[in-house]
Design a protein around this motif. Structure first.
Motif, PDB file in Angstrom:
ATOM      1  N   ASP A 502       0.610  -1.057   0.002  1.00  0.00           N
ATOM      2  CA  ASP A 502      -0.177  -0.314  -0.127  1.00  0.00           C
ATOM      3  C   ASP A 502       0.891   1.008   0.349  1.00  0.00           C
ATOM      4  OD1 ASP A 502       1.076  -0.581   2.768  1.00  0.00           O
ATOM      5  OD2 ASP A 502      -0.780   0.358   3.638  1.00  0.00           O
ATOM      6  N   GLY A 503       0.715   2.211   0.085  1.00  0.00           N
ATOM      7  CA  GLY A 503       0.975   3.595  -0.317  1.00  0.00           C
ATOM      8  C   GLY A 503       0.546   5.174   0.094  1.00  0.00           C
ATOM      9  N   PRO A 504       0.325   5.728   0.564  1.00  0.00           N
ATOM     10  CA  PRO A 504      -0.069   7.190   0.486  1.00  0.00           C
ATOM     11  C   PRO A 504      -1.080   7.303  -0.468  1.00  0.00           C
ATOM     12  CG  PRO A 504       1.654   7.628  -0.243  1.00  0.00           C
ATOM     13  CD  PRO A 504       2.501   6.123  -0.061  1.00  0.00           C
ATOM     14  N   GLU A 505      -2.571   7.958  -0.204  1.00  0.00           N
ATOM     15  CA  GLU A 505      -3.768   8.269  -1.357  1.00  0.00           C
ATOM     16  C   GLU A 505      -3.034   9.581  -2.235  1.00  0.00           C
ATOM     17  OE1 GLU A 505      -7.134  10.163   1.258  1.00  0.00           O
ATOM     18  OE2 GLU A 505      -7.326   7.950   2.074  1.00  0.00           O
ATOM     19  N   ALA A 506      -3.691   9.150  -3.044  1.00  0.00           N
ATOM     20  CA  ALA A 506      -3.145  10.203  -4.340  1.00  0.00           C
ATOM     21  C   ALA A 506      -4.719   9.975  -5.083  1.00  0.00           C
ATOM     22  CB  ALA A 506      -1.989   9.493  -4.966  1.00  0.00           C
ATOM     23  N   THR A 507      -4.342  11.867  -5.859  1.00  0.00           N
ATOM     24  CA  THR A 507      -5.658  12.002  -6.640  1.00  0.00           C
ATOM     25  C   THR A 507      -5.993  11.567  -7.708  1.00  0.00           C
ATOM     26  OG1 THR A 507      -3.900  14.176  -7.739  1.00  0.00           O
ATOM     27  CG2 THR A 507      -4.965  14.423  -5.574  1.00  0.00           C
ATOM     28  N   GLU A 508      -6.163  11.595  -8.480  1.00  0.00           N
ATOM     29  CA  GLU A 508      -6.381  11.179  -9.774  1.00  0.00           C
ATOM     30  C   GLU A 508      -5.285  11.202 -10.853  1.00  0.00           C
ATOM     31  OE1 GLU A 508      -8.518   7.367 -12.388  1.00  0.00           O
ATOM     32  OE2 GLU A 508      -7.971   7.865 -10.655  1.00  0.00           O
ATOM     33  N   GLU A 509      -4.749  12.537 -10.828  1.00  0.00           N
ATOM     34  CA  GLU A 509      -3.947  13.060 -11.414  1.00  0.00           C
ATOM     35  C   GLU A 509      -2.343  12.780 -10.712  1.00  0.00           C
ATOM     36  OE1 GLU A 509      -6.103  15.159 -10.289  1.00  0.00           O
ATOM     37  OE2 GLU A 509      -7.499  15.387 -12.563  1.00  0.00           O
ATOM     38  N   GLU A 510      -2.143  12.519  -9.925  1.00  0.00           N
ATOM     39  CA  GLU A 510      -0.843  12.156 -10.069  1.00  0.00           C
ATOM     40  C   GLU A 510      -0.661  10.670  -9.269  1.00  0.00           C
ATOM     41  OE1 GLU A 510      -0.234  14.714  -6.174  1.00  0.00           O
ATOM     42  OE2 GLU A 510      -1.888  13.640  -5.298  1.00  0.00           O
ATOM     43  N   PRO A 511       0.060  10.632  -9.499  1.00  0.00           N
ATOM     44  CA  PRO A 511       1.207   8.888  -9.936  1.00  0.00           C
ATOM     45  C   PRO A 511       0.758   8.346  -8.114  1.00  0.00           C
ATOM     46  CG  PRO A 511       2.659  10.154  -9.845  1.00  0.00           C
ATOM     47  CD  PRO A 511       1.957  11.297 -10.031  1.00  0.00           C
ATOM     48  N   LEU A 512       0.668   6.845  -8.786  1.00  0.00           N
ATOM     49  CA  LEU A 512       0.730   6.502  -7.107  1.00  0.00           C
ATOM     50  C   LEU A 512       2.059   5.939  -6.585  1.00  0.00           C
ATOM     51  CD1 LEU A 512      -1.522   3.615  -7.995  1.00  0.00           C
ATOM     52  CD2 LEU A 512      -2.412   5.450  -7.196  1.00  0.00           C
ATOM     53  N   LYS A 513       2.222   6.262  -5.420  1.00  0.00           N
ATOM     54  CA  LYS A 513       3.598   5.318  -4.246  1.00  0.00           C
ATOM     55  C   LYS A 513       3.335   4.663  -3.225  1.00  0.00           C
ATOM     56  CE  LYS A 513       5.299  10.619  -4.744  1.00  0.00           C
ATOM     57  NZ  LYS A 513       5.905  11.227  -4.127  1.00  0.00           N
ATOM     58  N   LYS A 514       4.227   3.258  -3.694  1.00  0.00           N
ATOM     59  CA  LYS A 514       3.803   3.160  -2.188  1.00  0.00           C
ATOM     60  C   LYS A 514       5.066   2.605  -1.155  1.00  0.00           C
ATOM     61  CE  LYS A 514       1.028   0.443  -4.536  1.00  0.00           C
ATOM     62  NZ  LYS A 514      -0.430   0.494  -4.030  1.00  0.00           N
ATOM     63  N   TYR A 515       4.633   2.084  -0.010  1.00  0.00           N
ATOM     64  CA  TYR A 515       5.432   2.691   1.328  1.00  0.00           C
ATOM     65  C   TYR A 515       6.952   1.951   1.056  1.00  0.00           C
ATOM     66  CZ  TYR A 515       1.944   4.906   3.608  1.00  0.00           C
ATOM     67  OH  TYR A 515       0.820   6.038   4.079  1.00  0.00           O
ATOM     68  N   LEU A 516       7.752   2.148   1.395  1.00  0.00           N
ATOM     69  CA  LEU A 516       9.140   1.561   2.383  1.00  0.00           C
ATOM     70  C   LEU A 516       8.485   1.320   3.613  1.00  0.00           C
ATOM     71  CD1 LEU A 516      11.014   3.658  -0.194  1.00  0.00           C
ATOM     72  CD2 LEU A 516      10.035   1.340  -0.601  1.00  0.00           C
ATOM     73  N   PHE A 517       9.370   0.707   3.716  1.00  0.00           N
ATOM     74  CA  PHE A 517       9.480   0.263   5.692  1.00  0.00           C
ATOM     75  C   PHE A 517      11.071  -0.215   6.006  1.00  0.00           C
ATOM     76  CE2 PHE A 517       8.175  -2.352   9.089  1.00  0.00           C
ATOM     77  CZ  PHE A 517       8.171  -1.545  10.104  1.00  0.00           C
ATOM     78  N   GLY A 518      11.369  -0.161   7.136  1.00  0.00           N
ATOM     79  CA  GLY A 518      12.451  -0.728   7.780  1.00  0.00           C
ATOM     80  C   GLY A 518      13.686   0.039   7.816  1.00  0.00           C
ATOM     81  N   ALA A 519      14.938  -0.932   7.680  1.00  0.00           N
ATOM     82  CA  ALA A 519      16.501  -0.101   7.863  1.00  0.00           C
ATOM     83  C   ALA A 519      17.165  -1.204   6.940  1.00  0.00           C
ATOM     84  CB  ALA A 519      16.385  -0.461   9.516  1.00  0.00           C
ATOM     85  N   ALA A 520      18.434  -0.597   6.637  1.00  0.00           N
ATOM     86  CA  ALA A 520      18.867  -0.634   5.503  1.00  0.00           C
ATOM     87  C   ALA A 520      19.914  -0.999   5.741  1.00  0.00           C
ATOM     88  CB  ALA A 520      18.971  -0.533   4.025  1.00  0.00           C
ATOM     89  N   TRP A 521      21.264  -1.369   5.048  1.00  0.00           N
ATOM     90  CA  TRP A 521      22.424  -1.157   5.930  1.00  0.00           C
ATOM     91  C   TRP A 521      22.951  -0.450   5.356  1.00  0.00           C
ATOM     92  CZ3 TRP A 521      25.913   0.443   2.125  1.00  0.00           C
ATOM     93  CH2 TRP A 521      26.063   0.812   0.804  1.00  0.00           C
ATOM     94  N   ASN A 522      22.398   1.212   4.914  1.00  0.00           N
ATOM     95  CA  ASN A 522      23.295   1.926   4.422  1.00  0.00           C
ATOM     96  C   ASN A 522      21.642   3.472   5.121  1.00  0.00           C
ATOM     97  OD1 ASN A 522      21.020   1.561   2.693  1.00  0.00           O
ATOM     98  ND2 ASN A 522      21.756   3.078   1.226  1.00  0.00           N
ATOM     99  N   THR A 523      20.982   2.820   6.186  1.00  0.00           N
ATOM    100  CA  THR A 523      20.241   3.340   7.169  1.00  0.00           C
ATOM    101  C   THR A 523      20.390   3.403   9.151  1.00  0.00           C
ATOM    102  OG1 THR A 523      18.605   1.895   6.496  1.00  0.00           O
ATOM    103  CG2 THR A 523      18.972   3.882   5.057  1.00  0.00           C
TER     104      THR A 523
END
Length: 599
Positions: A502-523
């Motif tokens: 899933d991702g944040p809500e978006a209008t019909e004109e805006e592209p969809l985004k999806k959530y990223l979660f967690g920690a990585a080796w470089n964060t």
């Protein structure tokens, strides 16, 4: 917004005949209009990103990104790294085009989504370095962005190159020849004398390249006919090393943001990382150039000589700016180089093997015990390629971003053999540089799905501390987590962040985004950073985001999609992008449905 992304509507609007692609300038202008309308009057509206541009690589850009991470969402070279060589806007294209270049359906959809992803509130930070002849194009893509100039003296850059063996690792001899050829194109002939085709030795070539990149940056920013007028801030690497606190405080004041929270400094040599090329968690308290005297003199001399030669062809204010940006060689103490640290991939020990992939109950869903590996991702890429669904189309990547190994890529395509393969020693490491499209395709092929952000939060609420984060290893480690058995979920947090369903809500004109979660080796691996809300557009990717699969209890095997069906759905969506004009959000929702609906 819709009409700017479709050739018929765009050309009709411009009074031109129907047909062809859409100019990049039109896409950039419509994206800026979509997000900037009313932003000046309403501080709650989305803002154009802060664009951090370096005079070259190794100018402290990673330090800058990590220092501001808690305040500004980050994008690390989304254009230079993630556009394939054949893309008309790629800095590696033998004939890079400008804003008047036209893109096909997939290219224009990707460009609109990629640019949209950079706008936000709080303001995002976009870091780009070594753009060379595409510098003006990138500035044109973000017409309202303030610019942060990151500078470093040439001998300091050369020292960093020498310590990491970067001239050879990053194939800069080839880069020099490519740029020298571009400089001989009609539009860039003023720069041809600055990059002679004389097969220079590395210190000479590096000095010239540093100066030319800085000159092209100053040339694009210099006010004048056809030039850009920007709010520009300058951050000098040498000032940061001398007094980091003051540099950050000054920067925060100029940007109008709170002072970034301090992070524990680590002295050089602290980390046991296999590769510290991209690490920023160690501290330098002196300006030392680990070079022999001759190399230091050659780099310094040829950088300065190139700027002097440019005075005959470029405006005085341009060359004066670059002279100021590249000042500071005299602030370094030149010392003989020490032994170079050897980079070794962390692999499974002899006799070790990965546990069989399986699903384990955590809360209300079953979590795959292992992150998706490079080898598993390469298998999917090969199957899709054989089924007629290539990953890269005209320089636009659908499933993964195939970076060179020395730039952090681990999955590569051999064009002659038409085959995807994995860097030796990294087969059991988690795949990264994977787009949401690639992650969803891998899930569909496995009869699984991606976790939602809520499911990830619930599953990791009482999880042990993140394993492999904050540059502790310097790269990913194998998907098996030390101390955990085959019946447990490995790297529930750490090693890589993961895409969500899933991702944040978006209008019909805006592209969809999806959530990223967690920690990585470089964060960072703190609870706050793990739970931070972050998202990315469907074809975005990075060196720290991979794939974790989940299943509902009782999921039957027949729910998996066959590779030919996945290929058909991807190709059908790409074909739709060249059809009648539709809003970005509608097109993205079609793709999500195609990859998440059953067989």
């Amino acid at each position: 917004m819709t009409e700017s992304l479709h050739p018929d509507a765009e050309r009709a609007h411009a009074g031109d005949p129907v047909g062809g692609g859409v100019a990049v300038a039109a896409i950039a202008a419509r994206v800026a209009e979509l997000y900037q309308r009313g932003a000046v009057q309403d501080s709650s509206r989305t803002a154009a990103p802060l664009l951090a541009l370096g005079v070259f690589e190794r100018v402290g850009s990673n330090w800058m990104s990590d220092s501001l991470r808690a305040l500004l969402p980050q994008h690390n070279e989304p254009l230079r790294q993630q556009l394939g060589r054949e893309h008309p806007l790629s800095a590696l294209n033998p004939s890079p085009a400008g804003l008047d270049a036209e893109l096909d359906g997939l290219g224009r959809h990707h460009m609109a989504c990629a640019l949209s992803d950079l706008y936000g509130r709080p303001r995002h930070l976009v870091k780009e370095t070594n753009l060379f002849f595409t510098t003006g194009t990138v500035l044109g893509l973000l017409p309202d962005s303030p610019v942060l100039i990151l500078t470093r003296a040439p001998v300091g850059i050369a020292s960093s190159f020498a310590r990491g063996g970067l001239w050879e690792r990053w194939e800069y001899a080839k880069r020099y020849r490519q740029l020298a050829r571009v400089a001989r194109m009609p539009h860039w002939q003023d720069f041809a004398p600055l990059l002679p085709l004389d097969d220079p030795e590395p210190p000479v070539a590096l000095g010239r390249l540093i100066a030319v990149n800085a000159l092209l940056l100053a040339h694009a920013l210099t006010p004048g006919p056809g030039g850009c007028r920007r709010n520009c801030l300058v951050v000098r690497y040498e000032d940061h090393v001398h007094d980091s606190a003051t540099t950050l405080a000054t920067l925060a004041g100029q940007l109008g943001i709170p002072l970034p929270p301090s992070t524990p400094a680590r002295t050089a040599g602290w980390s046991a990382a296999a590769d510290t090329t991209f690490a920023t968690t160690w501290h330098k308290d002196g300006l030392v150039a680990e070079l022999d005297v001759r190399t230091a003199e050659l780099v310094s001399h040829h950088a300065a000589a190139t700027v002097v030669a440019a005075e005959k062809r470029l405006e005085t204010k341009t060359t004066a700016l670059v002279s100021a940006w590249l000042a500071g060689d005299d602030r370094y103490e030149v010392r003989p180089p020490g032994p170079r640290k050897r980079t070794v991939a962390r692999v499974l020990q002899r006799g070790q093997r990965l546990p069989d992939p399986g699903y384990r109950p955590i809360t209300r869903v079953l979590w795959r015990n292992l992150l998706v590996t490079n080898l598993e991702m390469a298998e999917l890429l090969n199957a899709l390629h054989d089924a007629g669904a290539p990953n890269t189309r005209g320089g636009t990547n659908l499933l993964v971003c195939p970076m060179p190994h020395e730039r952090g890529g681990r999955i590569h395509f051999d064009a002659d053999k038409r085959y995807w393969y994995v860097s030796r020693g990294y087969e059991s490491h988690p795949a990264y540089w994977v787009t949401w499209v690639g992650a969803a395709a891998r899930a569909a092929w496995s009869g699984a799905r991606l976790p939602t952000r809520a499911e990830a939060l619930e599953a990791t609420f009482s999880a042990p501390p993140a394993a492999n984060c904050d540059y502790a290893v310097g790269d990913t480690s194998p998907v098996t987590e030390p101390g955990r058995g085959p019946g447990q979920v490995h790297h529930l947090v750490g090693n890589v962040q993961v895409w969500c369903a899933d991702g944040p809500e978006a209008t019909e004109e805006e592209p969809l985004k999806k959530y990223l979660f967690g920690a990585a080796w470089n964060t960072p691996g703190t609870k706050k950073e793990i739970a931070a809300v972050r998202s990315r557009y469907l074809m975005g990717s990075s060196r720290g985001v991979g794939v974790r699969l989940v299943r509902e209890p009782g999921t039957p095997a027949y729910t998996a999609l066959g590779v030919w069906e996945i290929a058909h759905r991807l190709n059908e969506w790409v074909a739709d992008l060249g059809g009648p004009a539709r809003p970005l959000g509608e097109l993205d929702r079609r793709l999500v449905t195609a990859l998440t609906s059953g067989s």
